[in-house]
Design a protein around this motif. Structure first.
Motif, PDB file in Angstrom:
ATOM      1  N   ILE A   1       0.866  -1.182   0.000  1.00 55.54           N
ATOM      2  CA  ILE A   1       0.000   0.000   0.000  1.00 55.54           C
ATOM      3  C   ILE A   1       0.897   1.225   0.000  1.00 55.54           C
ATOM      4  CG2 ILE A   1      -1.778   1.276   1.258  1.00 55.54           C
ATOM      5  CD1 ILE A   1      -2.581  -1.434   2.522  1.00 55.54           C
ATOM      6  N   ASP A   2       0.799   2.049  -1.029  1.00 54.87           N
ATOM      7  CA  ASP A   2       1.614   3.263  -1.145  1.00 54.87           C
ATOM      8  C   ASP A   2       3.096   2.966  -0.908  1.00 54.87           C
ATOM      9  OD1 ASP A   2      -0.665   4.784  -1.658  1.00 54.87           O
ATOM     10  OD2 ASP A   2      -0.986   5.197   0.465  1.00 54.87           O
ATOM     11  N   ASP A   3       3.624   1.962  -1.586  1.00 56.36           N
ATOM     12  CA  ASP A   3       5.032   1.547  -1.501  1.00 56.36           C
ATOM     13  C   ASP A   3       5.436   1.032  -0.120  1.00 56.36           C
ATOM     14  OD1 ASP A   3       5.492   2.144  -4.204  1.00 56.36           O
ATOM     15  OD2 ASP A   3       5.917   4.246  -3.720  1.00 56.36           O
ATOM     16  N   GLN A   4       4.486   0.776   0.761  1.00 58.07           N
ATOM     17  CA  GLN A   4       4.759   0.201   2.076  1.00 58.07           C
ATOM     18  C   GLN A   4       4.322  -1.267   2.046  1.00 58.07           C
ATOM     19  OE1 GLN A   4       6.249   1.795   4.665  1.00 58.07           O
ATOM     20  NE2 GLN A   4       6.384   3.688   3.483  1.00 58.07           N
ATOM     21  N   VAL A   5       5.181  -2.146   2.560  1.00 58.18           N
ATOM     22  CA  VAL A   5       4.890  -3.577   2.548  1.00 58.18           C
ATOM     23  C   VAL A   5       4.311  -3.990   3.901  1.00 58.18           C
ATOM     24  CG1 VAL A   5       5.883  -5.882   2.329  1.00 58.18           C
ATOM     25  CG2 VAL A   5       6.740  -4.018   0.895  1.00 58.18           C
ATOM     26  N   PHE A   6       3.177  -4.655   3.845  1.00 58.04           N
ATOM     27  CA  PHE A   6       2.512  -5.183   5.027  1.00 58.04           C
ATOM     28  C   PHE A   6       2.321  -6.685   4.842  1.00 58.04           C
ATOM     29  CE2 PHE A   6       1.230  -0.784   4.733  1.00 58.04           C
ATOM     30  CZ  PHE A   6       1.307  -0.335   6.034  1.00 58.04           C
ATOM     31  N   TYR A   7       2.229  -7.392   5.970  1.00 59.01           N
ATOM     32  CA  TYR A   7       1.964  -8.823   5.946  1.00 59.01           C
ATOM     33  C   TYR A   7       0.762  -9.114   6.814  1.00 59.01           C
ATOM     34  CZ  TYR A   7       6.577  -9.201   3.883  1.00 59.01           C
ATOM     35  OH  TYR A   7       7.652  -9.074   3.044  1.00 59.01           O
ATOM     36  N   TRP A   8      -0.056 -10.045   6.378  1.00 57.45           N
ATOM     37  CA  TRP A   8      -1.231 -10.441   7.137  1.00 57.45           C
ATOM     38  C   TRP A   8      -1.398 -11.948   7.052  1.00 57.45           C
ATOM     39  CZ3 TRP A   8      -5.833 -12.208   4.604  1.00 57.45           C
ATOM     40  CH2 TRP A   8      -5.821 -12.098   3.214  1.00 57.45           C
ATOM     41  N   LYS A   9      -2.252 -12.467   7.930  1.00 61.14           N
ATOM     42  CA  LYS A   9      -2.337 -13.921   8.037  1.00 61.14           C
ATOM     43  C   LYS A   9      -3.685 -14.347   8.595  1.00 61.14           C
ATOM     44  CE  LYS A   9       0.519 -17.487  10.029  1.00 61.14           C
ATOM     45  NZ  LYS A   9       1.752 -17.700  10.754  1.00 61.14           N
ATOM     46  N   ILE A  10      -4.197 -15.435   8.043  1.00 64.02           N
ATOM     47  CA  ILE A  10      -5.352 -16.100   8.634  1.00 64.02           C
ATOM     48  C   ILE A  10      -4.919 -17.532   8.898  1.00 64.02           C
ATOM     49  CG2 ILE A  10      -7.688 -16.958   8.283  1.00 64.02           C
ATOM     50  CD1 ILE A  10      -8.316 -14.446   6.790  1.00 64.02           C
ATOM     51  N   ARG A  11      -5.018 -17.910  10.145  1.00 63.83           N
ATOM     52  CA  ARG A  11      -4.616 -19.267  10.519  1.00 63.83           C
ATOM     53  C   ARG A  11      -5.459 -20.298   9.788  1.00 63.83           C
ATOM     54  NH1 ARG A  11      -3.864 -20.269  16.678  1.00 63.83           N
ATOM     55  NH2 ARG A  11      -5.292 -21.878  16.035  1.00 63.83           N
ATOM     56  N   LYS A  12      -4.824 -21.382   9.387  1.00 67.85           N
ATOM     57  CA  LYS A  12      -5.562 -22.453   8.722  1.00 67.85           C
ATOM     58  C   LYS A  12      -6.396 -23.243   9.714  1.00 67.85           C
ATOM     59  CE  LYS A  12      -2.492 -22.972   4.844  1.00 67.85           C
ATOM     60  NZ  LYS A  12      -1.658 -23.818   4.031  1.00 67.85           N
ATOM     61  N   ILE A  13      -5.883 -23.377  10.918  1.00 69.33           N
ATOM     62  CA  ILE A  13      -6.571 -24.141  11.945  1.00 69.33           C
ATOM     63  C   ILE A  13      -7.545 -23.221  12.685  1.00 69.33           C
ATOM     64  CG2 ILE A  13      -6.265 -25.452  14.074  1.00 69.33           C
ATOM     65  CD1 ILE A  13      -3.459 -26.192  13.010  1.00 69.33           C
ATOM     66  N   VAL A  14      -8.763 -23.662  12.823  1.00 70.77           N
ATOM     67  CA  VAL A  14      -9.776 -22.891  13.544  1.00 70.77           C
ATOM     68  C   VAL A  14      -9.446 -22.938  15.034  1.00 70.77           C
ATOM     69  CG1 VAL A  14     -12.222 -22.673  14.055  1.00 70.77           C
ATOM     70  CG2 VAL A  14     -11.492 -23.423  11.787  1.00 70.77           C
ATOM     71  N   SER A  15      -9.354 -21.767  15.648  1.00 70.43           N
ATOM     72  CA  SER A  15      -8.995 -21.694  17.067  1.00 70.43           C
ATOM     73  C   SER A  15     -10.169 -22.109  17.965  1.00 70.43           C
ATOM     74  CB  SER A  15      -8.565 -20.265  17.425  1.00 70.43           C
ATOM     75  OG  SER A  15      -9.689 -19.413  17.437  1.00 70.43           O
ATOM     76  N   HIS A  16      -9.843 -22.411  19.190  1.00 72.52           N
ATOM     77  CA  HIS A  16     -10.858 -22.754  20.193  1.00 72.52           C
ATOM     78  C   HIS A  16     -11.869 -21.624  20.336  1.00 72.52           C
ATOM     79  CE1 HIS A  16     -12.592 -24.301  23.916  1.00 72.52           C
ATOM     80  NE2 HIS A  16     -12.458 -23.085  24.406  1.00 72.52           N
ATOM     81  N   ASN A  17     -11.366 -20.375  20.392  1.00 73.60           N
ATOM     82  CA  ASN A  17     -12.260 -19.227  20.555  1.00 73.60           C
ATOM     83  C   ASN A  17     -13.211 -19.082  19.382  1.00 73.60           C
ATOM     84  OD1 ASN A  17     -11.078 -18.666  22.972  1.00 73.60           O
ATOM     85  ND2 ASN A  17      -9.795 -17.021  22.211  1.00 73.60           N
ATOM     86  N   GLU A  18     -12.707 -19.281  18.170  1.00 78.85           N
ATOM     87  CA  GLU A  18     -13.577 -19.181  17.001  1.00 78.85           C
ATOM     88  C   GLU A  18     -14.671 -20.235  17.045  1.00 78.85           C
ATOM     89  OE1 GLU A  18     -12.093 -18.094  12.880  1.00 78.85           O
ATOM     90  OE2 GLU A  18     -10.360 -19.020  13.838  1.00 78.85           O
ATOM     91  N   LYS A  19     -14.322 -21.434  17.486  1.00 78.69           N
ATOM     92  CA  LYS A  19     -15.319 -22.499  17.572  1.00 78.69           C
ATOM     93  C   LYS A  19     -16.433 -22.120  18.535  1.00 78.69           C
ATOM     94  CE  LYS A  19     -12.322 -26.371  16.452  1.00 78.69           C
ATOM     95  NZ  LYS A  19     -11.646 -27.575  16.954  1.00 78.69           N
ATOM     96  N   HIS A  20     -16.130 -21.196  19.435  1.00 77.56           N
ATOM     97  CA  HIS A  20     -17.115 -20.773  20.430  1.00 77.56           C
ATOM     98  C   HIS A  20     -17.615 -19.356  20.156  1.00 77.56           C
ATOM     99  CE1 HIS A  20     -15.345 -24.318  22.258  1.00 77.56           C
ATOM    100  NE2 HIS A  20     -16.537 -24.462  22.802  1.00 77.56           N
ATOM    101  N   ASN A  21     -17.687 -19.000  18.863  1.00 76.56           N
ATOM    102  CA  ASN A  21     -18.347 -17.793  18.380  1.00 76.56           C
ATOM    103  C   ASN A  21     -17.645 -16.481  18.725  1.00 76.56           C
ATOM    104  OD1 ASN A  21     -20.437 -16.761  16.799  1.00 76.56           O
ATOM    105  ND2 ASN A  21     -21.628 -16.195  18.580  1.00 76.56           N
ATOM    106  N   GLU A  22     -16.331 -16.495  18.858  1.00 82.32           N
ATOM    107  CA  GLU A  22     -15.596 -15.252  19.071  1.00 82.32           C
ATOM    108  C   GLU A  22     -14.937 -14.828  17.766  1.00 82.32           C
ATOM    109  OE1 GLU A  22     -13.028 -15.048  22.446  1.00 82.32           O
ATOM    110  OE2 GLU A  22     -14.401 -16.196  23.684  1.00 82.32           O
ATOM    111  N   ASP A  23     -14.987 -13.529  17.488  1.00 80.48           N
ATOM    112  CA  ASP A  23     -14.369 -13.003  16.271  1.00 80.48           C
ATOM    113  C   ASP A  23     -12.877 -13.261  16.267  1.00 80.48           C
ATOM    114  OD1 ASP A  23     -16.843 -12.021  15.701  1.00 80.48           O
ATOM    115  OD2 ASP A  23     -16.338  -9.918  15.999  1.00 80.48           O
ATOM    116  N   TYR A  24     -12.357 -13.469  15.068  1.00 81.00           N
ATOM    117  CA  TYR A  24     -10.928 -13.683  14.875  1.00 81.00           C
ATOM    118  C   TYR A  24     -10.294 -12.347  14.501  1.00 81.00           C
ATOM    119  CZ  TYR A  24      -6.640 -15.466  12.693  1.00 81.00           C
ATOM    120  OH  TYR A  24      -5.339 -15.705  12.347  1.00 81.00           O
ATOM    121  N   GLY A  25      -9.285 -11.941  15.251  1.00 81.26           N
ATOM    122  CA  GLY A  25      -8.539 -10.728  14.926  1.00 81.26           C
ATOM    123  C   GLY A  25      -7.479 -11.054  13.893  1.00 81.26           C
TER     124      GLY A  25
END
Length: 103
Positions: free
Chosen positions: A13-37
Motif C-alpha cells: 500500500i503506497d510503496d509500504q509492505v505489510f503482511y497479514w495472516k489467517i490461521r488455517k486451523i480454527v482456534s478454540h475461541n472461534e469455535k465458540h463464536n468469538e471473532d478472529y482478529g
C-alpha cells in the motif's frame, strides 16, 4: 512482537509492505463464536494491528460465512492508518474494531 513468517500474505500500500495472516486451523475461541482478529504488520515489524471484521469460522452459532480478501485487508489497513496507526513504530498490539483503534 513479530508475526510468524509461515503462511504470511503480502500486500503493498503506497510503496509500504505489510503482511497479514489467517490461521488455517480454527482456534478454540472461534469455535465458540468469538471473532478472529486478523493480524497485520508492517515489513519493518513495527506495531501489530489486529483487524476485527466479524470474521469467525464457527458453524454452531448460525454465523454466515465471510470471505476475507486482499481488497478488504487493504481497506482496513488504510482505515487504521487514517485513524492514527503508527505501523513503523514499535508498541503494544492495537485493535481496529468498528472504525476505532483500541490499544
Amino acid at each position: 512482537m513479530a508475526l510468524a513468517k509461515k503462511g504470511l500474505r503480502k500486500i503493498v500500500i503506497d510503496d509500504q509492505v505489510f503482511y497479514w495472516k489467517i490461521r488455517k486451523i480454527v482456534s478454540h475461541n472461534e469455535k465458540h463464536n468469538e471473532d478472529y482478529g486478523i493480524p497485520v504488520q508492517h515489513g519493518s515489524e513495527g506495531q501489530l494491528l489486529l483487524i476485527y471484521t466479524g470474521f469467525c469460522r464457527s458453524i454452531d452459532y448460525g454465523r454466515e460465512s465471510m470471505t476475507i480478501t486482499p481488497k478488504l485487508i487493504k481497506s482496513k489497513i488504510m482505515e487504521a492508518i487514517d485513524l492514527g496507526w503508527k505501523f513503523e513504530q514499535p508498541g503494544k498490539t492495537i485493535k481496529l474494531v468498528n472504525g476505532e483503534l483500541i490499544s
